[in-house]
Design a protein around this motif. Structure first.
Motif, PDB file in Angstrom:
ATOM      1  N   VAL A 147       0.822  -1.218   0.000  1.00  0.00           N
ATOM      2  CA  VAL A 147       0.000   0.000   0.000  1.00  0.00           C
ATOM      3  C   VAL A 147       0.858   1.271   0.000  1.00  0.00           C
ATOM      4  O   VAL A 147       0.593   2.191  -0.792  1.00  0.00           O
ATOM      5  N   MET A 150       2.184   1.696  -3.509  1.00  0.00           N
ATOM      6  CA  MET A 150       1.114   2.160  -4.388  1.00  0.00           C
ATOM      7  C   MET A 150       0.865   3.661  -4.204  1.00  0.00           C
ATOM      8  O   MET A 150       0.721   4.403  -5.187  1.00  0.00           O
ATOM      9  N   THR A 151       0.820   4.101  -2.960  1.00  0.00           N
ATOM     10  CA  THR A 151       0.560   5.518  -2.671  1.00  0.00           C
ATOM     11  C   THR A 151       1.627   6.413  -3.295  1.00  0.00           C
ATOM     12  O   THR A 151       1.312   7.430  -3.944  1.00  0.00           O
ATOM     13  N   LEU A 154       1.313   6.314  -7.162  1.00  0.00           N
ATOM     14  CA  LEU A 154       0.167   7.110  -7.625  1.00  0.00           C
ATOM     15  C   LEU A 154       0.534   8.593  -7.670  1.00  0.00           C
ATOM     16  O   LEU A 154       0.187   9.304  -8.626  1.00  0.00           O
ATOM     17  N   GLN A 155       1.234   9.070  -6.657  1.00  0.00           N
ATOM     18  CA  GLN A 155       1.669  10.468  -6.637  1.00  0.00           C
ATOM     19  C   GLN A 155       2.649  10.744  -7.774  1.00  0.00           C
ATOM     20  O   GLN A 155       2.597  11.800  -8.420  1.00  0.00           O
ATOM     21  N   GLN A 197      -7.462  -2.027   2.366  1.00  0.00           N
ATOM     22  CA  GLN A 197      -6.806  -0.753   2.015  1.00  0.00           C
ATOM     23  C   GLN A 197      -6.425  -0.737   0.529  1.00  0.00           C
ATOM     24  O   GLN A 197      -6.643   0.259  -0.175  1.00  0.00           O
ATOM     25  N   MET A 198      -5.832  -1.835   0.083  1.00  0.00           N
ATOM     26  CA  MET A 198      -5.377  -1.924  -1.303  1.00  0.00           C
ATOM     27  C   MET A 198      -6.544  -1.790  -2.275  1.00  0.00           C
ATOM     28  O   MET A 198      -6.484  -1.025  -3.251  1.00  0.00           O
ATOM     29  N   SER A 200      -9.434  -0.458  -1.765  1.00  0.00           N
ATOM     30  CA  SER A 200      -9.971   0.904  -1.697  1.00  0.00           C
ATOM     31  C   SER A 200      -9.184   1.840  -2.605  1.00  0.00           C
ATOM     32  O   SER A 200      -9.764   2.656  -3.340  1.00  0.00           O
ATOM     33  N   LEU A 201      -7.847   1.716  -2.570  1.00  0.00           N
ATOM     34  CA  LEU A 201      -7.001   2.521  -3.455  1.00  0.00           C
ATOM     35  C   LEU A 201      -7.255   2.188  -4.918  1.00  0.00           C
ATOM     36  O   LEU A 201      -7.376   3.077  -5.773  1.00  0.00           O
ATOM     37  N   SER A 204     -10.683   3.600  -6.000  1.00  0.00           N
ATOM     38  CA  SER A 204     -10.727   5.063  -6.120  1.00  0.00           C
ATOM     39  C   SER A 204      -9.994   5.553  -7.351  1.00  0.00           C
ATOM     40  O   SER A 204     -10.217   6.684  -7.804  1.00  0.00           O
ATOM     41  N   ASN A 205      -9.124   4.716  -7.914  1.00  0.00           N
ATOM     42  CA  ASN A 205      -8.370   5.109  -9.107  1.00  0.00           C
ATOM     43  C   ASN A 205      -8.825   4.385 -10.368  1.00  0.00           C
ATOM     44  O   ASN A 205      -8.152   4.443 -11.395  1.00  0.00           O
TER      45      ASN A 205
END
Length: 490
Positions: A147, A150-151, A154-155, A197-198, A200-201, A204-205
């Motif tokens: 996670v 990934m965060t 994504l940024q 959590q994963m 959800s990410l 959302s994308n």
């Protein structure tokens, strides 16, 4: 754009299509509806064809989607301008660094995504963050990195103005979830918080859930697993789950995932099959016939748009067959079959008739082979001291077909020696010294292949290696031919 067919086109009405489109818009955003069969292109090979030859093979067979396990520059160069939809991968051992450093994520995106997404470049659709990072055998060593990596990625994609075009995914092994019946599917307890959590990410994308499903491994690892349940030809061991009946392991496995996703609040999550296939060698049950029946049944099943009992008429978005080519340098820790998943052999030749929806497979063109000659055990020599030579040859080359269940398992002791000698000789680009083995080997122009056991000839990526080199003088060629003729007449 995401590719999925929701309903058989002949049966769609305007209103049913509109209803499904509205549902998709509400749940996942607007997506294009078109299903696709892709392939995994692994490169852990002893004999590598030119990436340009492989890309041409993909295009010949109208395979529009390819999944990679890294972003090898040579492979990416071969994909430039091809128009193929590409998933590039990040190896698990890079996750720790990417999870702890935004600059590392920025650098990875710059080097492996941005540099290729230019006019006439590579059509990168997905970035796979790790490969099966939650696998039970990894004992949790990568779980905490997924996670955060990934965060950061994504940024980094957002900074590079690529977040709308490139989606992150996390290919998961089917051992991430469990149940006795599909409707009771749940993620492993220790994974549930992380996967929630994963997902959800991902959601959302606008990314799908990617899962690898292997009925072969279920059969291979469990002597009680019903063999016919692994295929798509019907079974006498159907699984009844309330009102639903499952006739193949693929649907049962997929609905177990769907049920697990529903339990964490994402029952409508789009799903991509990242890996699925059947090996052709290296184990009992791994053969050409079984691979053809499984893969053709799978393709027909997916393209029929039947879906599963929990998602009728909604097949997976995409399905990536594992794999495109055999990989003779892969680890055999899971089993000798690991080197034999390809629908094509290492040199791009189709192993069996298979129709991916565009006609039967076509072989690779313009493959640059080494000269057609082989290294075998000298029939006039005492082979009593050959054991160490065979062991050395097979420590470098691939000899997995000689083992129990392999296609070369029954060619006899001398055949085994010759196979090992030749495998090493071809790996060494037919260097004459590599067929010496203290005088126990000899070069022949007579193909020693026996039945289903194929003695390979290596391939070369370089034009300078095609045709005869300096040591291939006509005198040496003539001597080899005369030696072959003499042995044949004895």
């Amino acid at each position: 754009m995401a590719l999925i067919t929701l309903l058989p086109k002949q049966e769609q009405t305007f209103f049913s299509f509109l209803a499904v489109s509205v549902l998709l818009f509400l749940c996942w955003g607007v997506i294009e509806v078109e299903s696709g069969i892709g392939v995994n292109w692994g490169t852990i090979s002893l004999h590598k064809m030119s990436p340009f030859t492989v890309v041409d093979l993909l295009k010949q067979n109208k395979i529009q989607k390819v999944k990679l396990f890294d972003a090898d520059p040579a492979v990416m160069k071969g994909l430039m301008g091809s128009g193929l939809e590409v998933m590039v991968g990040i190896p698990n051992d890079m996750l720790a660094g990417l999870s702890s450093s935004t600059s590392a994520a920025d650098l990875w995106v710059a080097q492996n995504v941005s540099r290729y997404m230019v006019k006439g470049g590579v059509n990168i659709k997905y970035v796979a963050v790790g490969n099966e990072p939650f696998l039970t055998s990894y004992s949790g060593q990568y779980q905490s990195y997924v996670v955060p990596a990934m965060t950061n990625l994504l940024q980094s994609l957002a900074k590079a103005n690529l977040a709308r075009n490139v989606k992150l995914v996390v290919p998961c092994n089917a051992d991430a979830y469990e149940s006795s019946l599909p409707s009771q599917g749940t993620f492993r307890p220790e994974l549930t918080p992380i996967i929630t959590q994963m997902v959800s990410l991902l959601n959302s994308n606008g990314s799908p859930f990617v899962v690898n499903i292997y009925p072969f491994l279920s059969l291979y690892g469990n002597s009680d697993f019903p063999q016919d349940y692994a295929f798509f030809e019907g079974t006498t061991h159907a699984v009844t789950d309330g009102p639903n009946v499952y006739y193949n392991a693929f649907d049962g496995n997929l609905d177990t995932l769907i049920a697990a996703l529903a339990k964490i609040g994402y029952g409508q999550m789009p799903i991509v099959i990242g890996e699925v296939g059947w090996p052709t060698d290296g184990a009992l049950g791994a053969n050409l016939t079984a691979a053809r029946v499984f893969n053709q049944g799978l393709v027909n099943h997916v393209l029929s748009n039947k879906g599963t009992p929990l998602r009728p008429q909604v097949p997976p978005m995409d399905v990536y067959l594992f794999s495109l080519l055999d990989e003779g340098a892969k680890s055999v820790l899971p089993g000798n079959f690991e080197r034999h998943w390809g629908i094509f052999s290492f040199d791009g030749q189709s192993k069996y008739p298979l129709n991916l929806g565009n006609g039967l497979l076509k072989n690779a063109k313009d493959v640059e082979y080494l000269p057609y000659r082989w290294c075998i055990a000298n029939p006039l020599k005492d082979l009593a001291e050959v054991t160490n030579h065979v062991r050395l040859a097979c420590s470098y080359a691939d000899c997995t077909t000689l083992n129990y269940g392999g296609s070369c398992n029954e060619i006899g002791a001398k055949g085994n020696i010759s196979y090992a000698f030749n495998s090493y000789y071809q790996l060494q680009k037919q260097n004459p010294r590599s067929c010496d083995f203290d005088g126990l080997g000899m070069v022949t122009f007579l193909n020693p292949s026996i039945g289903k056991c194929r003695f390979l000839v290596g391939v070369s990526d370089y034009a300078s290696s095609s045709g005869f080199r300096l040591q291939d003088s006509w005198i040496s060629v003539l001597l080899i031919l005369l030696w072959d003729a003499w042995l044949f007449l004895m």
